[in-house]
Structures are given as C-alpha cells and as structure tokens.
Design a protein around this motif. Structure first.
Motif, short mmCIF file in Angstrom:
data_model
loop_
_atom_site.label_atom_id
_atom_site.label_comp_id
_atom_site.label_asym_id
_atom_site.label_seq_id
_atom_site.Cartn_x
_atom_site.Cartn_y
_atom_site.Cartn_z
N PHE A 106 -3.74 2.72 -5.55
CA PHE A 106 -2.67 3.42 -6.25
C PHE A 106 -1.70 4.03 -5.25
CE2 PHE A 106 -6.41 3.37 -8.90
CZ PHE A 106 -5.92 3.03 -10.15
N ILE A 107 -0.43 4.06 -5.63
CA ILE A 107 0.57 4.74 -4.83
C ILE A 107 1.29 5.74 -5.72
CG2 ILE A 107 0.90 2.88 -3.16
CD1 ILE A 107 3.41 2.03 -4.72
N GLU A 147 8.62 9.23 -2.31
CA GLU A 147 7.76 8.65 -1.29
C GLU A 147 8.40 8.76 0.09
OE1 GLU A 147 5.55 4.38 -0.29
OE2 GLU A 147 7.52 4.40 -1.25
N ILE A 148 9.69 8.47 0.18
CA ILE A 148 10.39 8.54 1.47
C ILE A 148 10.40 9.97 1.99
CG2 ILE A 148 12.67 8.35 2.54
CD1 ILE A 148 13.08 5.82 0.80
N LEU A 149 10.59 10.94 1.09
CA LEU A 149 10.57 12.34 1.51
C LEU A 149 9.18 12.72 2.05
CD1 LEU A 149 11.87 15.13 1.71
CD2 LEU A 149 11.23 15.52 -0.68
N ARG A 150 8.15 12.32 1.31
CA ARG A 150 6.78 12.64 1.76
C ARG A 150 6.46 11.94 3.08
NH1 ARG A 150 3.40 10.40 -1.21
NH2 ARG A 150 4.59 9.45 -2.90
N ALA A 151 6.91 10.68 3.22
CA ALA A 151 6.67 9.95 4.46
C ALA A 151 7.41 10.61 5.63
CB ALA A 151 7.12 8.50 4.31
N SER A 152 8.62 11.08 5.39
CA SER A 152 9.39 11.76 6.44
C SER A 152 8.70 13.03 6.90
CB SER A 152 10.80 12.08 5.93
OG SER A 152 11.50 10.91 5.57
N THR A 153 8.10 13.75 5.94
CA THR A 153 7.37 14.96 6.28
C THR A 153 6.15 14.63 7.14
OG1 THR A 153 8.07 16.00 4.21
CG2 THR A 153 6.15 16.96 5.32
N ARG A 154 5.44 13.56 6.78
CA ARG A 154 4.28 13.15 7.59
C ARG A 154 4.71 12.74 8.99
NH1 ARG A 154 3.04 9.60 2.86
NH2 ARG A 154 1.74 10.81 1.42
N LEU A 155 5.80 11.98 9.08
CA LEU A 155 6.27 11.52 10.38
C LEU A 155 6.72 12.71 11.23
CD1 LEU A 155 6.89 9.12 12.22
CD2 LEU A 155 9.16 9.00 11.17
N ALA A 156 7.41 13.66 10.63
CA ALA A 156 7.86 14.84 11.37
C ALA A 156 6.68 15.62 11.92
CB ALA A 156 8.71 15.73 10.46
N CYS A 175 3.56 5.82 7.43
CA CYS A 175 3.51 7.09 6.71
C CYS A 175 3.80 6.93 5.22
CB CYS A 175 4.50 8.08 7.32
SG CYS A 175 4.10 8.59 9.01
N LEU A 176 4.19 5.73 4.80
CA LEU A 176 4.47 5.47 3.40
C LEU A 176 3.18 5.30 2.61
CD1 LEU A 176 7.35 2.86 3.88
CD2 LEU A 176 7.62 5.14 2.88
N ASP A 177 3.27 5.42 1.28
CA ASP A 177 2.10 5.21 0.43
C ASP A 177 1.57 3.79 0.57
OD1 ASP A 177 2.71 7.74 -0.46
OD2 ASP A 177 3.28 7.12 -2.49
N THR A 178 2.45 2.86 0.91
CA THR A 178 2.10 1.44 0.98
C THR A 178 1.63 1.01 2.36
OG1 THR A 178 4.44 0.97 1.39
CG2 THR A 178 3.65 0.77 -0.90
N GLN A 203 10.65 -0.61 0.93
CA GLN A 203 9.86 -1.82 1.11
C GLN A 203 10.58 -3.08 0.62
OE1 GLN A 203 9.00 1.00 -0.33
NE2 GLN A 203 6.92 1.64 0.15
N ALA A 204 11.42 -2.93 -0.40
CA ALA A 204 12.06 -4.10 -1.01
C ALA A 204 13.45 -4.37 -0.45
CB ALA A 204 12.15 -3.90 -2.53
#
Length: 241
Positions: A106-107, A147-156, A175-178, A203-204
């Motif tokens: 799941f994502i 998702e992009i916001l959450r991934a950016s937070t993880r990367l930061a 860092c993305l859900d995928t 992703q697309a």
C-alpha cells in the motif's frame, strides 16, 4: 476467456508496470438508480478480475488508485462504506492473493486510517512479501503532492543528519512511498475523464496515458488487453529521436 495482448510488428516493449485510476464506480451505480456504494462494491470485484488477468497479459506490476487524499470530502456515509469495502477486500482476498503469488503493498499516508484497516494492511503486506508473480500496489489516502511533500521531508532529514551530502534523483525516489517499485509505463483512467488527479505525478513523468470512456465496473480484462495492444504501437523516445 481473456483476450491476450497480441505482439505487433515493430512494437515497443510491453508495459511492465500498469497504473490505473479506477474511476466511475459511483456514476455506474447512479445510472442504474442504485446507491453509489453498490458501484464501489462492484468495482472491487472488478479489481479481482484485473489482478488475475495481469500475469497472463505480461504485466508484472499493477498499481490501482483506490482512495485519494481528496476523497475525504465525500459524504461520511460513502467514506465509511469505502473503508468497510477495503477491509472486506483484504480479509476475503488474503488467501487467494497469497496462493496466486501476488505481492500486495500500500502507498499513501496511513495515519488517518482506522487501526483495524492499518493492521490488515500491514498483515497482508507481511504475508505476501515473498510473492513474485504479480506486484499489486493499492493507493489508499494517497495524493501525489502529499507524497512529494513527505518524501522531501524525509530527504531533508537525511541531508541534515549527514547521511546524504549531494542528493540525487535516486535519493529522492528512495524517499517516496513507491521506493523499490519501477515507474509506471502506462497509466489508464476509466470513465471518460481526462485528468490525472494527483496520481503518481513524479513516477509517471514518462508514462504513456490511456483515457477510456468505460466506467470501472464495466472494465474487463479484454478492455485491458486491447489497451495493451495499443500501447505496443506507441513510439516511446524519452526525449530522443
């Protein structure tokens, strides 16, 4: 009988990863004078058929858009009904998915989902983790911008902690859900709408799109096979000539 996608002369490689925006469930029911949830239940049955057809059609990865971050705006009755359908689907299909070699994941943000649903999601992910015949990803409470916001937070956080000094696209993708999933080659939206609706925007980026007027409860494996045939005629250059 499933119509298998036919090889075309000079065709491009068949899509390894197909992503589907399953739209039109509510309209399908309303057109028949039935409650919208009847359409959602019929749509869940259609997912089962498409999942079973994918391996025979050469699809290794299938991602379906089940519930978006915007869908919380719907009536409380419809939202609660959808969550009940999700729980029932996981409970009823767990044995079959495991036996048929389907890996399910799941994502999307899980924190807003009820505890029982979260437990069911984690349980089937663990149970099917070793399966390889088909990778099924279900997007629940998913929004591409979220998702992009959450991934950016993880990367930061990784940059701040010194784990990464000069971030790359691969670092961001991780860092993305995928993370760990290939990008979709083909995105299909049913029901005649021609919006991407915040579905896998990162992703697309190089995916091919197909918009079909067929409402999701009427979308059969034969429809999928026909779309895969058309995909095979496309010339994918990825910016080249």
């Amino acid at each position: 009988m499933v119509l298998k996608a036919a090889a075309q002369p000079g065709a491009t490689t068949p899509p390894r990863h197909v992503a589907i925006i399953m739209d039109g469930n509510g309209r399908w029911a309303t057109n028949r004078g039935w409650p919208r949830l009847v359409g959602h239940r019929r749509g869940a049955e259609r997912v089962k058929q498409i999942v079973r057809a994918c391996p025979d059609l050469g699809v290794d990865w299938l991602t379906v858009y089940a519930f978006s971050t915007e869908n919380w705006k719907r009536s409380t009755e419809e939202v609660l009904g959808l969550m009940k359908i999700f729980r029932r689907y996981i409970q009823r299909e767990a044995d079959g998915l495991a036996a048929e070699g389907v890996r399910m994941r799941f994502i999307g943000g899980r924190e807003r989902l009820d505890d029982k649903l979260q437990a069911l999601m984690s349980g089937i992910e663990a149970r099917t983790a070793g399966n390889t015949r088909l990778n099924l990803t279900v997007a629940i409470n998913y929004g591409g911008r979220d998702e992009i916001l959450r991934a950016s937070t993880r990367l930061a956080a990784k940059i701040a902690s010194g784990q990464i000094s000069e971030p790359t696209e691969a670092d961001f993708a991780a860092c993305l859900d995928t993370a760990g999933c290939p990008d979709p080659d083909l995105v299909i939206r049913s029901s005649g709408e021609t919006r991407t609706s915040n579905f896998l925007p990162y992703q697309a980026a190089y995916a091919e799109y197909e918009f079909t007027p067929t409402l999701w409860p009427d979308f059969t494996p034969d429809h999928l096979a026909e779309i895969l045939d058309r995909f095979g005629l496309r010339d994918r250059r990825f910016g080249g000539v």
